[in-house]
Each structure stands twice: as C-alpha cells, then as structure tokens.
Enzyme design. Structure first.
Site, PDB file in Angstrom:
ATOM      1  CB  CYS A  22     -10.729  -2.277  -0.198  1.00  0.00           C
ATOM      2  SG  CYS A  22     -10.051  -1.916  -1.838  1.00  0.00           S
ATOM      3  CB  CYS A  33      -5.143  -1.409  -2.340  1.00  0.00           C
ATOM      4  SG  CYS A  33      -6.549  -0.480  -1.699  1.00  0.00           S
ATOM      5  CB  CYS A  69      -8.443  -4.777  -3.894  1.00  0.00           C
ATOM      6  SG  CYS A  69      -7.307  -3.371  -4.012  1.00  0.00           S
ATOM      7  CD  GLU A  71      -5.225  -6.079  -1.318  1.00  0.00           C
ATOM      8  OE1 GLU A  71      -5.712  -6.578  -0.302  1.00  0.00           O
ATOM      9  OE2 GLU A  71      -4.951  -4.858  -1.400  1.00  0.00           O
ATOM     10  CG  ASN A 114      -0.391  -0.089   2.536  1.00  0.00           C
ATOM     11  OD1 ASN A 114       0.538  -0.857   2.778  1.00  0.00           O
ATOM     12  ND2 ASN A 114      -0.931   0.696   3.464  1.00  0.00           N
TER      13      ASN A 114
END
Length: 132
Positions: free
Chosen positions: A87, A54, A90, A56, A43
């Site tokens: 989230c 993020c 993602c 991911e 992140n």
C-alpha cells in the site's frame, strides 16, 4: 527470486499466521537486512477498520525492534491472481529503510513473481531532503 529463496520462503511461511477474518486476504512479508538477518510480518486485521497492520509494516517493526535499520531486499506474497504491491503507507515505510535501488519481490502463492525497485514503487518519495 527463485521460489526456494529463504526470503520468499520466510514471507510464505509467515503469511499462514496472518489474522484476516474480515477480508480473508492473507499477506506475508519478509525483509532481509544488510547484515543478512531476515525479519517477517503478516497482516493483522481489526474489526475497527482501518486499525489493522500491514505485513510490510510488521516486518519493518520487527527489524527495528531487533536493532537493525537497513533493508537490503524485500519479499511480499499473497494468494491473488497477480502479485500485490505494498500500500502507499508501506511504500513510504520501505523508502525510509531501503535504498531506491533495493529490490522488492512481489509474489503470488501460485508462483507468479514480479520484481520492482523501491524507487519504482514510490517515485518522488518524501525524504529528509524535503525537510532541509
């Protein structure tokens, strides 16, 4: 996923590089493609919320930048009391590049793990089927 699995180790290692001066909440992610290559992301916060990225999303961007587009497995790790799921955004990004049955390992730096499929993370995902 064993704690010595290369995918989880890659997520753990990249987490150390996260830029999280505002929340202090560092996350690392790694994706393994069908070719066996591993791509990582962490992140990256920004003082102008919500302009951060993020972990991911970073791993997926690195994968695509390298010319790959098919995720075979995912690992996400954070220093939290319980494994932290991606989230919503993602989850949709993972659904774009992974099958519903693809395993996502959610882990804590303390060793707790939870495995879940992409489909279970995002039931009813928006897909190309909805655009036909």
């Amino acid at each position: 996923m064993p704690t010595d699995d290369p995918l989880l180790q890659a997520a753990r290692a990249v987490r150390d590089h996260a830029y999280a001066p505002y929340s202090g909440f560092k996350v690392g992610a790694a994706v393994r493609t069908v070719s066996g290559a591993i791509f990582v992301g962490c992140n990256v916060e920004n003082v102008a919320y919500p302009e951060g990225t993020c972990a991911e999303a970073g791993a997926i961007a690195a994968m695509v930048a390298a010319g790959e587009q098919k995720i075979a497995a995912v690992a996400v790790i954070a220093d939290s009391p319980a494994p932290v799921p991606p989230c919503g955004g993602c989850r949709q990004k993972l659904a774009e590049f992974a099958e519903g049955s693809t395993t996502v390992t959610l882990a804590t730096t303390g060793g707790e793990q939870r495995q879940i499929s992409v489909a279970d993370l995002l039931p009813g995902a928006f897909s190309t089927v909805h655009m036909e």
